[in-house]
Design an enzyme around this catalytic site. Sequence first.
Site, PDB file in Angstrom:
ATOM      1  N   ARG A  11      99.865 -32.392  31.535  1.00  0.00           N
ATOM      2  CA  ARG A  11     101.110 -32.730  32.222  1.00  0.00           C
ATOM      3  C   ARG A  11     100.926 -33.497  33.538  1.00  0.00           C
ATOM      4  NH1 ARG A  11     105.063 -29.023  30.402  1.00  0.00           N
ATOM      5  NH2 ARG A  11     104.810 -28.953  28.151  1.00  0.00           N
ATOM      6  N   HIS A  31      98.812 -25.283  32.334  1.00  0.00           N
ATOM      7  CA  HIS A  31      98.718 -25.724  33.729  1.00  0.00           C
ATOM      8  C   HIS A  31      97.541 -25.040  34.442  1.00  0.00           C
ATOM      9  CE1 HIS A  31     103.355 -26.326  33.566  1.00  0.00           C
ATOM     10  NE2 HIS A  31     102.800 -27.529  33.648  1.00  0.00           N
ATOM     11  N   CYS A  35     106.372 -19.929  37.686  1.00  0.00           N
ATOM     12  CA  CYS A  35     107.170 -21.038  37.123  1.00  0.00           C
ATOM     13  C   CYS A  35     108.656 -20.914  37.427  1.00  0.00           C
ATOM     14  CB  CYS A  35     107.056 -21.069  35.597  1.00  0.00           C
ATOM     15  SG  CYS A  35     105.392 -21.174  34.995  1.00  0.00           S
TER      16      CYS A  35
HETATM   17  N1  GLY Z   1     107.834 -24.382  28.300  1.00  0.00           N
HETATM   18  C1  GLY Z   1     107.281 -24.829  29.505  1.00  0.00           C
HETATM   19  C2  GLY Z   1     106.683 -26.162  29.355  1.00  0.00           C
HETATM   20  O1  GLY Z   1     106.093 -26.401  28.319  1.00  0.00           O
HETATM   21  O2  GLY Z   1     106.785 -27.009  30.190  1.00  0.00           O
END
Ligand code: GLY
Length: 283
Positions: free
Chosen positions: A143, A171, A272
């Site tokens: 990400r 993450h 989160c």
């Molecule tokens: N469900 C959290 C994400 O994948 O960003």
Amino acid sequence: MAAGLMAGFGHYTHAVVRGIPTSLASEALRSIQAEVDVAKARREHDAYIHALRTTLGLQVVELPADETMPDCVFVEDAAVVCGDTALITRPGAESRRRETEAMKAALKELNLNVVEMTDESATLDGGDVLFTGREFFVGLSKRTNQRGAEILADAFKDYAVSTVPVVEGLHLKSFCSMGGPGLIVIGSSEPAQKALKIMQQMSDHRYDKLTVPDDLAANCIYMNLPNKGHVLLHCTPEEFPESAKVFEKLKDHMLIPLSNMEKVKVDGALTCCSVLLNKKVDN
Ligand code: GLY
């Protein structure tokens, strides 16, 4: 390292959270297929908000859920706040980019200096950002990319920023978090331990570590609050019995176990679900 950078670490006055849309169950991004009970996820989230607002006395800004954004409860990915600066991120998953709009409005309303990540080659999820009070570690993951880390470094120039490869899990904070000033909580898997080693090698500071058997349990929330002292929101014994035992041995912390069994099915950990900030003066 400038003296005093750690002063105030864990002091928070406000939290921004967001409701859980029904679409979370079927459409939220996830790494494993699992059935999510939305009613139970909402009960867990209510308990989380109750802990922030009622037990800990933070002012909680609740953004409404948006059915068109199944992952919107995971507000941490939309912004990184440090001091009075808020970096609005460019989340790595395209389906999550619009989540930043409501976050930007809320943080502007709270009078933070809002900086936006507009570079279209950059991606960054807040879940990849570990702030230790002295420096930032940014996970390079599915990400978050190098350009995202560079823009974060530009936004928070008082602090060193180092990158850490995230080879497993979603993450960086899927297997670590801060448990106190200078204390990194870390999972015991090989990738987690390897990442910790990299962080230790890149830092001038010698961090203490608290190892927990389960990587996901290493995601907890540390605060240092007036009249409460050290506070740790962490996993429950029902979820991760062995890891919970490690937290229960912390004698200097006010311990708040919080169930996260439903949100974890869609890769959501405790950090989160809030963006925490410290507003010195109400304005
Ligand atoms: N469900 C959290 C994400 O994948 O960003």
